[in-house]
Enzyme design. Structure first.
Site, PDB file in Angstrom:
ATOM      1  N   TRP A  10       0.898  -1.166   0.097  1.00  0.00           N
ATOM      2  CA  TRP A  10      -0.076  -0.021   0.110  1.00  0.00           C
ATOM      3  C   TRP A  10       0.880   1.350  -0.077  1.00  0.00           C
ATOM      4  O   TRP A  10       0.194   2.389  -0.157  1.00  0.00           O
ATOM      5  CB  TRP A  10      -0.990  -0.045   1.276  1.00  0.00           C
ATOM      6  CG  TRP A  10      -1.971  -1.056   1.339  1.00  0.00           C
ATOM      7  CD1 TRP A  10      -2.330  -1.883   0.013  1.00  0.00           C
ATOM      8  CD2 TRP A  10      -3.159  -1.404   2.150  1.00  0.00           C
ATOM      9  NE1 TRP A  10      -3.112  -2.607   0.395  1.00  0.00           N
ATOM     10  CE2 TRP A  10      -3.638  -2.409   1.643  1.00  0.00           C
ATOM     11  CE3 TRP A  10      -3.190  -0.974   3.496  1.00  0.00           C
ATOM     12  CZ2 TRP A  10      -4.959  -3.100   2.416  1.00  0.00           C
ATOM     13  CZ3 TRP A  10      -4.283  -1.520   4.253  1.00  0.00           C
ATOM     14  CH2 TRP A  10      -5.184  -2.769   3.599  1.00  0.00           C
ATOM     15  N   LYS A  11       2.132   1.232   0.036  1.00  0.00           N
ATOM     16  CA  LYS A  11       3.031   2.002  -0.004  1.00  0.00           C
ATOM     17  C   LYS A  11       2.742   3.524   1.067  1.00  0.00           C
ATOM     18  O   LYS A  11       1.912   2.975   2.215  1.00  0.00           O
ATOM     19  CB  LYS A  11       3.202   2.778  -1.331  1.00  0.00           C
ATOM     20  CG  LYS A  11       3.609   1.699  -2.246  1.00  0.00           C
ATOM     21  CD  LYS A  11       4.224   2.248  -3.646  1.00  0.00           C
ATOM     22  CE  LYS A  11       4.320   0.913  -4.438  1.00  0.00           C
ATOM     23  NZ  LYS A  11       4.979   1.427  -5.813  1.00  0.00           N
ATOM     24  N   GLU A 101      12.171   1.623  -4.673  1.00  0.00           N
ATOM     25  CA  GLU A 101      11.963   2.942  -4.271  1.00  0.00           C
ATOM     26  C   GLU A 101      12.778   3.124  -2.978  1.00  0.00           C
ATOM     27  O   GLU A 101      13.125   4.181  -2.905  1.00  0.00           O
ATOM     28  CB  GLU A 101      10.317   3.157  -3.854  1.00  0.00           C
ATOM     29  CG  GLU A 101       9.447   3.263  -5.051  1.00  0.00           C
ATOM     30  CD  GLU A 101       7.994   2.975  -4.850  1.00  0.00           C
ATOM     31  OE1 GLU A 101       7.549   2.805  -3.886  1.00  0.00           O
ATOM     32  OE2 GLU A 101       7.301   2.762  -5.813  1.00  0.00           O
ATOM     33  N   SER A 217       3.012  -2.978 -12.390  1.00  0.00           N
ATOM     34  CA  SER A 217       1.816  -2.839 -13.004  1.00  0.00           C
ATOM     35  C   SER A 217       1.139  -4.256 -13.375  1.00  0.00           C
ATOM     36  O   SER A 217       0.506  -4.247 -14.461  1.00  0.00           O
ATOM     37  CB  SER A 217       2.515  -1.976 -14.338  1.00  0.00           C
ATOM     38  OG  SER A 217       2.891  -0.820 -14.289  1.00  0.00           O
ATOM     39  N   GLY A 238       1.327  -3.072  -6.417  1.00  0.00           N
ATOM     40  CA  GLY A 238       1.342  -1.724  -5.914  1.00  0.00           C
ATOM     41  C   GLY A 238      -0.102  -1.228  -6.115  1.00  0.00           C
ATOM     42  O   GLY A 238      -1.211  -1.368  -5.298  1.00  0.00           O
ATOM     43  N   GLY A 239      -0.334  -0.275  -6.896  1.00  0.00           N
ATOM     44  CA  GLY A 239      -1.561   0.395  -7.266  1.00  0.00           C
ATOM     45  C   GLY A 239      -2.538  -0.257  -7.187  1.00  0.00           C
ATOM     46  O   GLY A 239      -3.778   0.165  -6.804  1.00  0.00           O
TER      47      GLY A 239
HETATM   48  C1  PEP Z   1       5.301  -2.085  -6.293  1.00  0.00           C
HETATM   49  O1  PEP Z   1       5.569  -1.137  -5.975  1.00  0.00           O
HETATM   50  O2  PEP Z   1       5.921  -2.927  -5.674  1.00  0.00           O
HETATM   51  C2  PEP Z   1       4.686  -2.281  -7.496  1.00  0.00           C
HETATM   52  C3  PEP Z   1       4.509  -3.629  -7.916  1.00  0.00           C
HETATM   53  O3  PEP Z   1       3.859  -1.261  -7.788  1.00  0.00           O
HETATM   54  P1  PEP Z   1       2.803  -1.255  -9.098  1.00  0.00           P
HETATM   55  O4  PEP Z   1       1.807  -2.753  -8.997  1.00  0.00           O
HETATM   56  O5  PEP Z   1       1.847  -0.067  -8.809  1.00  0.00           O
HETATM   57  O6  PEP Z   1       3.670  -1.196 -10.444  1.00  0.00           O
END
Ligand code: PEP
Length: 257
Positions: A10-11, A101, A217, A238-239
């Protein structure tokens, strides 16, 4: 057969109330699904909400929590840091380590990633070690070399027994948060390479049981195709993990494969 894992990172999103609502929606969404087909589901909220999210999920074999980072130190005068013992006391079972990140924005080095991995394992938390190449490294055909180096610097000289809780997340940096995911062929090629590298360094048995997730993604539209690859044991999301219905669709894509 390796059990699939679907983890949501969830960052730095959502406040306490929103975290509890999201966790509860995901928990409730899993309830009608056949337990024996469920992947292990992991939610990684920000530190201040780990305990509340763990409590919201309750004792549940299928769904648990993870921290997004940890201190490489065990305790003491490290203002602003969060130790593995603190994380464990919230009910969390996993820690994401070496996310791109953290490597790029917070300048985490291979040395500090290795230390974090060690303190996690000593605290009996399962590390989700993130590795993956940048766009230019792939363009220069250095992606295998880069990933191998990340694996070796984090896990070299550690025995398979010590690493028994390890989870790997292959996250090509160019795919994180960009809307451009690795093709199933690219993910499979790299993840087979990762498994092969572990087979050489830690033995066949270890490599065959090691969960290797794909991240970058991943969404309800591409999850099934990615998770169907032989060496893709689920995803780090992530998102798309910030929305219960999208995340539940991704979890369903990991079932019955
Ligand atoms: C992540 O940050 O680990 C990630 C996979 O992000 P996203 O799914 O948004 O690309």
């Amino acid at each position: 057969m390796r059990k699939k894992i679907v983890a949501g990172n969830w960052k730095m999103n959502k406040n306490l109330h929103e975290c509890i609502l999201l966790a509860d929606d995901i928990r409730a969404g899993l309830e009608p699904l056949p337990k024996n087909q469920l992947p292990t589901v992991i939610l990684a909220p920000a530190f201040p909400f780990l305990y509340a999210v763990s409590q919201t999920l309750g004792v549940n074999q299928s769904i648990t929590t993870s921290a997004q980072n940890c201190s490489s130190e065990k305790s003491g005068a490290y203002t602003g840091e969060v130790s593995v013992d603190m994380i464990r006391s919230t009910g969390a079972k996993y820690v994401i380590i070496g996310h791109s990140e953290r490597r790029s924005l917070f300048l985490e080095t291979e040395d500090s990633i290795r230390k974090k991995l060690m303190v996690c394992l000593e605290a009996e938390l399962a590390p989700i070690l993130c590795i993956g190449e940048k766009s230019e490294e792939r363009k220069e055909a250095r992606h295998f070399e880069v990933v191998k180096k990340q694996i070796d610097s984090a896990t070299g000289n550690l025995s398979p027994e010590i690493l028994s809780k390890l989870v790997i997340a292959y996250e090509p940096v160019w795919a994180i948060g960009t809307g451009v995911h690795a093709s199933p062929a690219q993910a499979q090629e790299m993840q087979a390479f990762i498994r092969q590298s572990f087979a050489q360094s830690k033995g066949m048995e270890f490599s065959q049981t090691l969960p290797i997730l794909y991240g970058g993604s991943c969404n309800p539209g591409n999850a099934k195709e990615l998770f169907s690859c032989k060496d893709v044991d689920g995803g780090l999301i992530g998102g798309a993990s910030l929305n219960a219905s999208d995340f539940l669709s991704i979890i369903k894509a990991a079932m019955d494969l």
